[in-house]
Write a protein that holds these residues in place. Sequence first.
Motif, mmCIF file in Angstrom:
data_model
loop_
_atom_site.group_PDB
_atom_site.id
_atom_site.type_symbol
_atom_site.label_atom_id
_atom_site.label_comp_id
_atom_site.label_asym_id
_atom_site.label_seq_id
_atom_site.Cartn_x
_atom_site.Cartn_y
_atom_site.Cartn_z
ATOM 1 N N GLY A 103 0.852 -1.194 0.000
ATOM 2 C CA GLY A 103 0.000 0.000 0.000
ATOM 3 C C GLY A 103 0.884 1.239 0.000
ATOM 4 O O GLY A 103 1.997 1.231 0.532
ATOM 5 N N ARG A 104 0.398 2.298 -0.626
ATOM 6 C CA ARG A 104 1.220 3.492 -0.782
ATOM 7 C C ARG A 104 1.704 4.020 0.563
ATOM 8 O O ARG A 104 2.848 4.440 0.711
ATOM 9 N N ARG A 105 0.824 3.974 1.560
ATOM 10 C CA ARG A 105 1.175 4.579 2.842
ATOM 11 C C ARG A 105 2.328 3.846 3.526
ATOM 12 O O ARG A 105 3.051 4.434 4.326
ATOM 13 N N SER A 106 2.487 2.569 3.237
ATOM 14 C CA SER A 106 3.527 1.789 3.936
ATOM 15 C C SER A 106 4.759 1.497 3.081
ATOM 16 O O SER A 106 5.614 0.708 3.470
ATOM 17 N N MET A 107 4.862 2.185 1.925
ATOM 18 C CA MET A 107 6.011 1.942 1.041
ATOM 19 C C MET A 107 7.354 2.115 1.724
ATOM 20 O O MET A 107 8.305 1.417 1.427
ATOM 21 N N PHE A 108 7.424 3.107 2.601
ATOM 22 C CA PHE A 108 8.717 3.418 3.239
ATOM 23 C C PHE A 108 8.689 3.106 4.733
ATOM 24 O O PHE A 108 9.486 3.617 5.498
ATOM 25 N N ASP A 109 7.747 2.257 5.128
ATOM 26 C CA ASP A 109 7.676 1.801 6.512
ATOM 27 C C ASP A 109 8.947 1.018 6.853
ATOM 28 O O ASP A 109 9.374 0.166 6.072
ATOM 29 N N ASP A 110 9.531 1.289 8.016
ATOM 30 C CA ASP A 110 10.738 0.559 8.436
ATOM 31 C C ASP A 110 10.533 -0.954 8.401
ATOM 32 O O ASP A 110 11.463 -1.706 8.122
ATOM 33 N N ARG A 111 9.306 -1.363 8.688
ATOM 34 C CA ARG A 111 9.030 -2.809 8.723
ATOM 35 C C ARG A 111 9.217 -3.442 7.347
ATOM 36 O O ARG A 111 9.579 -4.615 7.247
ATOM 37 N N LEU A 112 8.964 -2.662 6.285
ATOM 38 C CA LEU A 112 9.160 -3.195 4.932
ATOM 39 C C LEU A 112 10.643 -3.482 4.684
ATOM 40 O O LEU A 112 11.014 -4.494 4.086
ATOM 41 N N TYR A 113 11.498 -2.583 5.174
ATOM 42 C CA TYR A 113 12.941 -2.775 5.005
ATOM 43 C C TYR A 113 13.402 -4.009 5.776
ATOM 44 O O TYR A 113 14.127 -4.859 5.256
ATOM 45 N N GLU A 114 12.985 -4.090 7.051
ATOM 46 C CA GLU A 114 13.456 -5.184 7.908
ATOM 47 C C GLU A 114 12.905 -6.525 7.419
ATOM 48 O O GLU A 114 13.631 -7.504 7.295
ATOM 49 N N ARG A 115 11.607 -6.551 7.146
ATOM 50 C CA ARG A 115 11.016 -7.801 6.681
ATOM 51 C C ARG A 115 11.545 -8.165 5.291
ATOM 52 O O ARG A 115 11.721 -9.348 4.965
ATOM 53 N N GLY A 116 11.824 -7.155 4.474
ATOM 54 C CA GLY A 116 12.425 -7.395 3.156
ATOM 55 C C GLY A 116 13.791 -8.058 3.299
ATOM 56 O O GLY A 116 14.099 -9.047 2.621
ATOM 57 N N GLY A 117 14.624 -7.529 4.207
ATOM 58 C CA GLY A 117 15.940 -8.132 4.452
ATOM 59 C C GLY A 117 15.794 -9.553 4.968
ATOM 60 O O GLY A 117 16.515 -10.471 4.545
ATOM 61 N N LEU A 118 14.850 -9.752 5.884
ATOM 62 C CA LEU A 118 14.624 -11.095 6.435
ATOM 63 C C LEU A 118 14.148 -12.069 5.365
ATOM 64 O O LEU A 118 14.505 -13.255 5.386
ATOM 65 N N THR A 119 13.365 -11.579 4.426
ATOM 66 C CA THR A 119 12.873 -12.447 3.354
ATOM 67 C C THR A 119 14.034 -12.906 2.469
ATOM 68 O O THR A 119 14.120 -14.076 2.091
ATOM 69 N N VAL A 120 14.939 -11.980 2.165
ATOM 70 C CA VAL A 120 16.116 -12.371 1.378
ATOM 71 C C VAL A 120 16.936 -13.385 2.177
ATOM 72 O O VAL A 120 17.440 -14.375 1.632
ATOM 73 N N HIS A 121 17.031 -13.159 3.489
ATOM 74 C CA HIS A 121 17.747 -14.113 4.344
ATOM 75 C C HIS A 121 17.058 -15.483 4.313
ATOM 76 O O HIS A 121 17.725 -16.520 4.255
ATOM 77 N N ALA A 122 15.734 -15.477 4.340
ATOM 78 C CA ALA A 122 14.982 -16.743 4.294
ATOM 79 C C ALA A 122 15.265 -17.491 2.989
ATOM 80 O O ALA A 122 15.416 -18.720 2.985
ATOM 81 N N VAL A 123 15.385 -16.730 1.891
ATOM 82 C CA VAL A 123 15.715 -17.353 0.604
ATOM 83 C C VAL A 123 17.122 -17.954 0.671
ATOM 84 O O VAL A 123 17.355 -19.087 0.225
ATOM 85 N N ARG A 124 18.041 -17.211 1.275
ATOM 86 C CA ARG A 124 19.417 -17.722 1.396
ATOM 87 C C ARG A 124 19.435 -19.010 2.236
ATOM 88 O O ARG A 124 20.109 -19.985 1.881
#
Length: 445
Positions: free
Chosen positions: A360-381
């Motif tokens: 959603g537009r409002r949460s594009m730059f939410d810190d949680r998106l960055y952290e969860r995004g990093g964790l998702t890449v970690h999960a793939v690794r």
Amino acid sequence: MAVQQPAGPDPYFPDNGDARYRVHRYELVLDYRPGPNRLSGTARINAIAGPAPLAEFQLNLADFRIGRVRVDGRQPHYTHRGGRLRVRPAKPLRAGAAFTVEVHWSGNPGPVPSPWGGLGFEELADGALVASQPVGAPSWYPCNDRPADKASYLLSVTAPSAYAVVSGGRLLTRTTKASTTTWVYEQSAPTSSYLVGLAIGRLQTVLLGDPGPGGVPQHGHIPAQLLPRFSRDFARQPAMMELFQELFGPYPFDEYAVVVTEEDLDVPVEAQGLSLFGSNHVDGARGSERLVAHELAHQWFGNSVSIADWRHIWLNEGFAKYAEWLWSERSGGRGAQQLAAAAHRSLAGLPQDLRLADPGRRSMFDDRLYERGGLTVHAVRCALGDDAFFRMLRDWVRLHRNGSVTTGAFAEHVARFADEPPAGLFEAWVYGTALPPLPVLGDRP
Ligand SMILES: [Zn+2]
């Protein structure tokens, strides 16, 4: 292999961009005077109509005075309202036809409003700065303002000679006449409109490291008084460049520049071949080194491999976040597993209502998106193991270089590198909202 551009407007910014045509080159000739904050410009835009005839099309441009508009040399009808320049050529353009738009504009540039405050062109106490993510580009030039419409740029800026003008790409010429200097930059790699960066200021230029033969030249443009702190804080950037090339593949552009402005910035901002930092990001103690890594990583993730529309922003930020962790791991700091655990702990205490795949537009730059995004890449690794994970990353960057991608394309790509499809990983991490358990390196069966 580029994913096809979506046919419709951007779901988050329906007023920005026009999917009915695409631009392949912008030639911008600008004159800027810092004192009165006056900008005048001429744009020559080479574009191609889409699969349907084009009776009218739209460019985005903030509230400037429009001096003249031409389409293939002829005068069209146009209206300019609410940041949109709607152009109706004298005759409809044929499907697939190449056409040229010329626009002259002038006025006092300033940021355009957004849910995150002003974006784009910002007049500083002594100079100017442009940081446009995501929709600030129309604050200074007319553009088809959507991330997937990537074009090459020729940018000529004339400013008083006391000022340096910095943009991404190669500095072709610098010509001084009387009291002004004209700086001409060429960015030949396809570039999203929001990633055209600009800094005008009293800046000194230094070379970071020794690129050596075939290496990537890295320059810093810094106010003189910040030079000692900068030299320490960015000293390891050449090592980062080396590491990221090893992990992600060749640096995608011809050079990399960083600008530090005299003023503070909330966060550093990436542009094509260029990153912009505030004076608060240099402390002489490498206090913001993770951000130096983050911005550099965006050159691969976000700039060379762009997103098809803003719903997919986690692909930019998740990889840039994970690059911070990889840099830490490989430079003697905390390992990615430890950093992932810390991110996981902090997310566990926050509301779990953010969906990476479409935040959603409002949460594009939410810190949680960055952290969860990093964790998702970690999960793939964790799911692929290091060997397949880094092959997957390099292949992703190579396949989509200069193109644009979606979350779905990434999920399919990852599946090709797994012995068994990573069942449920994307459903849980990317399409779900609840926080899955912390993935652990080496737990792979
Ligand atoms: Zn970022």
